[in-house]
Design a protein around this motif. Structure first.
Motif, PDB file in Angstrom:
ATOM      1  N   VAL A 138      34.482  52.053 -27.126  1.00 23.34           N
ATOM      2  CA  VAL A 138      34.495  50.608 -26.921  1.00 23.34           C
ATOM      3  C   VAL A 138      33.424  50.177 -25.929  1.00 23.34           C
ATOM      4  CG1 VAL A 138      35.875  48.682 -26.070  1.00 23.34           C
ATOM      5  CG2 VAL A 138      36.956  50.458 -27.466  1.00 23.34           C
ATOM      6  N   ALA A 139      33.366  50.880 -24.799  1.00 29.62           N
ATOM      7  CA  ALA A 139      32.415  50.487 -23.755  1.00 29.62           C
ATOM      8  C   ALA A 139      32.106  51.673 -22.866  1.00 29.62           C
ATOM      9  CB  ALA A 139      32.977  49.340 -22.916  1.00 29.62           C
ATOM     10  N   THR A 140      30.895  51.681 -22.332  1.00 26.26           N
ATOM     11  CA  THR A 140      30.432  52.725 -21.417  1.00 26.26           C
ATOM     12  C   THR A 140      29.798  52.064 -20.205  1.00 26.26           C
ATOM     13  OG1 THR A 140      29.925  54.195 -23.266  1.00 26.26           O
ATOM     14  CG2 THR A 140      28.913  54.715 -21.155  1.00 26.26           C
ATOM     15  N   ILE A 141      30.001  52.683 -19.042  1.00 28.23           N
ATOM     16  CA  ILE A 141      29.290  52.232 -17.851  1.00 28.23           C
ATOM     17  C   ILE A 141      28.774  53.462 -17.115  1.00 28.23           C
ATOM     18  CG2 ILE A 141      31.392  52.071 -16.435  1.00 28.23           C
ATOM     19  CD1 ILE A 141      29.989  49.560 -15.135  1.00 28.23           C
ATOM     20  N   THR A 142      27.480  53.434 -16.777  1.00 32.44           N
ATOM     21  CA  THR A 142      26.884  54.550 -16.070  1.00 32.44           C
ATOM     22  C   THR A 142      27.216  54.472 -14.580  1.00 32.44           C
ATOM     23  OG1 THR A 142      24.828  53.409 -15.557  1.00 32.44           O
ATOM     24  CG2 THR A 142      24.974  54.488 -17.721  1.00 32.44           C
ATOM     25  N   SER A 143      26.880  55.518 -13.851  1.00 36.62           N
ATOM     26  CA  SER A 143      27.133  55.510 -12.407  1.00 36.62           C
ATOM     27  C   SER A 143      26.339  54.408 -11.711  1.00 36.62           C
ATOM     28  CB  SER A 143      26.785  56.870 -11.814  1.00 36.62           C
ATOM     29  OG  SER A 143      25.435  57.200 -12.098  1.00 36.62           O
ATOM     30  N   GLY A 144      25.241  54.017 -12.327  1.00 37.19           N
ATOM     31  CA  GLY A 144      24.423  52.941 -11.769  1.00 37.19           C
ATOM     32  C   GLY A 144      24.844  51.558 -12.211  1.00 37.19           C
ATOM     33  N   GLY A 145      25.873  51.483 -13.046  1.00 41.03           N
ATOM     34  CA  GLY A 145      26.416  50.194 -13.437  1.00 41.03           C
ATOM     35  C   GLY A 145      25.853  49.610 -14.716  1.00 41.03           C
ATOM     36  N   ILE A 146      25.116  50.399 -15.476  1.00 41.65           N
ATOM     37  CA  ILE A 146      24.590  49.905 -16.758  1.00 41.65           C
ATOM     38  C   ILE A 146      25.694  49.997 -17.804  1.00 41.65           C
ATOM     39  CG2 ILE A 146      22.903  50.256 -18.585  1.00 41.65           C
ATOM     40  CD1 ILE A 146      21.035  51.392 -16.420  1.00 41.65           C
ATOM     41  N   ALA A 147      25.963  48.892 -18.460  1.00 46.35           N
ATOM     42  CA  ALA A 147      27.065  48.812 -19.409  1.00 46.35           C
ATOM     43  C   ALA A 147      26.557  48.705 -20.847  1.00 46.35           C
ATOM     44  CB  ALA A 147      27.952  47.617 -19.091  1.00 46.35           C
ATOM     45  N   LYS A 148      27.295  49.331 -21.749  1.00 52.64           N
ATOM     46  CA  LYS A 148      27.026  49.212 -23.179  1.00 52.64           C
ATOM     47  C   LYS A 148      28.345  48.974 -23.886  1.00 52.64           C
ATOM     48  CE  LYS A 148      23.088  52.396 -23.118  1.00 52.64           C
ATOM     49  NZ  LYS A 148      22.523  53.664 -23.662  1.00 52.64           N
ATOM     50  N   TYR A 149      28.263  48.255 -25.015  1.00 57.13           N
ATOM     51  CA  TYR A 149      29.470  47.874 -25.735  1.00 57.13           C
ATOM     52  C   TYR A 149      29.334  48.132 -27.223  1.00 57.13           C
ATOM     53  CZ  TYR A 149      30.244  45.324 -21.408  1.00 57.13           C
ATOM     54  OH  TYR A 149      30.412  44.985 -20.079  1.00 57.13           O
ATOM     55  N   ALA A 150      30.473  48.401 -27.849  1.00 53.37           N
ATOM     56  CA  ALA A 150      30.505  48.434 -29.302  1.00 53.37           C
ATOM     57  C   ALA A 150      30.278  47.020 -29.817  1.00 53.37           C
ATOM     58  CB  ALA A 150      31.856  48.960 -29.781  1.00 53.37           C
ATOM     59  N   ASP A 151      29.652  46.932 -30.978  1.00 53.93           N
ATOM     60  CA  ASP A 151      29.386  45.610 -31.553  1.00 53.93           C
ATOM     61  C   ASP A 151      30.672  44.811 -31.729  1.00 53.93           C
ATOM     62  OD1 ASP A 151      26.652  46.683 -33.723  1.00 53.93           O
ATOM     63  OD2 ASP A 151      26.676  46.075 -31.620  1.00 53.93           O
ATOM     64  N   SER A 152      31.763  45.509 -32.017  1.00 56.17           N
ATOM     65  CA  SER A 152      33.024  44.833 -32.301  1.00 56.17           C
ATOM     66  C   SER A 152      33.614  44.117 -31.094  1.00 56.17           C
ATOM     67  CB  SER A 152      34.046  45.838 -32.847  1.00 56.17           C
ATOM     68  OG  SER A 152      34.228  46.894 -31.919  1.00 56.17           O
ATOM     69  N   VAL A 153      33.171  44.475 -29.889  1.00 53.60           N
ATOM     70  CA  VAL A 153      33.742  43.852 -28.679  1.00 53.60           C
ATOM     71  C   VAL A 153      32.694  43.123 -27.848  1.00 53.60           C
ATOM     72  CG1 VAL A 153      35.519  45.643 -28.616  1.00 53.60           C
ATOM     73  CG2 VAL A 153      33.496  45.845 -27.142  1.00 53.60           C
ATOM     74  N   LYS A 154      31.434  43.207 -28.251  1.00 53.63           N
ATOM     75  CA  LYS A 154      30.356  42.607 -27.467  1.00 53.63           C
ATOM     76  C   LYS A 154      30.605  41.112 -27.303  1.00 53.63           C
ATOM     77  CE  LYS A 154      26.649  44.847 -28.277  1.00 53.63           C
ATOM     78  NZ  LYS A 154      25.420  45.364 -28.915  1.00 53.63           N
ATOM     79  N   GLY A 155      30.474  40.651 -26.083  1.00 52.73           N
ATOM     80  CA  GLY A 155      30.693  39.237 -25.800  1.00 52.73           C
ATOM     81  C   GLY A 155      32.136  38.897 -25.478  1.00 52.73           C
ATOM     82  N   ARG A 156      33.044  39.833 -25.718  1.00 49.72           N
ATOM     83  CA  ARG A 156      34.469  39.588 -25.453  1.00 49.72           C
ATOM     84  C   ARG A 156      35.024  40.497 -24.359  1.00 49.72           C
ATOM     85  NH1 ARG A 156      38.124  40.643 -29.232  1.00 49.72           N
ATOM     86  NH2 ARG A 156      36.911  42.273 -30.291  1.00 49.72           N
ATOM     87  N   PHE A 157      34.463  41.697 -24.245  1.00 53.51           N
ATOM     88  CA  PHE A 157      34.938  42.660 -23.254  1.00 53.51           C
ATOM     89  C   PHE A 157      33.850  42.864 -22.199  1.00 53.51           C
ATOM     90  CE2 PHE A 157      37.997  45.340 -26.135  1.00 53.51           C
ATOM     91  CZ  PHE A 157      38.634  44.167 -26.526  1.00 53.51           C
ATOM     92  N   THR A 158      34.289  43.128 -20.971  1.00 53.90           N
ATOM     93  CA  THR A 158      33.364  43.429 -19.887  1.00 53.90           C
ATOM     94  C   THR A 158      33.875  44.642 -19.120  1.00 53.90           C
ATOM     95  OG1 THR A 158      32.797  41.087 -19.635  1.00 53.90           O
ATOM     96  CG2 THR A 158      32.248  42.561 -17.809  1.00 53.90           C
ATOM     97  N   ILE A 159      32.998  45.623 -18.947  1.00 50.88           N
ATOM     98  CA  ILE A 159      33.361  46.822 -18.199  1.00 50.88           C
ATOM     99  C   ILE A 159      32.695  46.763 -16.828  1.00 50.88           C
ATOM    100  CG2 ILE A 159      31.451  48.205 -19.143  1.00 50.88           C
ATOM    101  CD1 ILE A 159      33.362  50.626 -19.121  1.00 50.88           C
ATOM    102  N   SER A 160      33.425  47.187 -15.809  1.00 54.01           N
ATOM    103  CA  SER A 160      32.886  47.212 -14.452  1.00 54.01           C
ATOM    104  C   SER A 160      33.507  48.393 -13.711  1.00 54.01           C
ATOM    105  CB  SER A 160      33.182  45.901 -13.727  1.00 54.01           C
ATOM    106  OG  SER A 160      34.582  45.684 -13.627  1.00 54.01           O
ATOM    107  N   ARG A 161      32.886  48.779 -12.605  1.00 55.67           N
ATOM    108  CA  ARG A 161      33.397  49.922 -11.858  1.00 55.67           C
ATOM    109  C   ARG A 161      33.226  49.698 -10.365  1.00 55.67           C
ATOM    110  NH1 ARG A 161      30.138  55.087 -13.660  1.00 55.67           N
ATOM    111  NH2 ARG A 161      31.126  56.055 -11.834  1.00 55.67           N
TER     112      ARG A 161
END
Length: 121
Positions: free
Chosen positions: A48-71
């Motif tokens: 669904v979503a990935t976040i790197t140790s540096g805070g770079i986030a990626k999302y599946a197309d199915s959730v882009k714009g609706r989900f936000t990942i943070s750490r």
């Protein structure tokens, strides 16, 4: 050993939102990439979503714009903020992390137990 514990799932109506959290505890030097996956009955596990140790986030197309990942690296936690939920988002949501332990550069893979998200129409 490291434990990943997810929380925040539940039952919500379509269009609603949920805030999913994943907290890591144990012997940790640092945490690399953290991912949220989901698995619905009879379907393959989906990234669904990935976040790197540096805070770079990626999302599946199915959730882009609706989900936000943070750490929060200081607290070893990651949050998946969901919004505009759809019935097809219904699944068990699992947290996965690559954790640096014992020696610099040595990473181990860990999974949480999952939290159920159910979206009613």
């Amino acid at each position: 050993q490291v434990q990943l514990v997810e929380s925040g799932g539940g039952l919500v109506q379509a269009g609603g939102s949920l805030r999913l959290s994943c907290a890591a505890s144990g012997t940790i030097i640092s945490i690399g990439d953290i991912e949220w996956y989901r698995q619905a009955p009879g379907k393959q596990r989906e990234l669904v979503a990935t976040i790197t140790s540096g805070g770079i986030a990626k999302y599946a197309d199915s959730v882009k714009g609706r989900f936000t990942i943070s750490r929060d690296n200081a607290k070893n936690t990651v949050v998946l903020q969901t919004s505009s939920l759809k019935p097809e988002d219904t699944a068990v949501y699992l947290c996965h992390a690559d954790v640096e332990q014992y020696y610099r550069g040595r990473y181990f893979s860990y999974w949480g137990q999952g939290t159920q998200v159910t979206v009613s129409s």
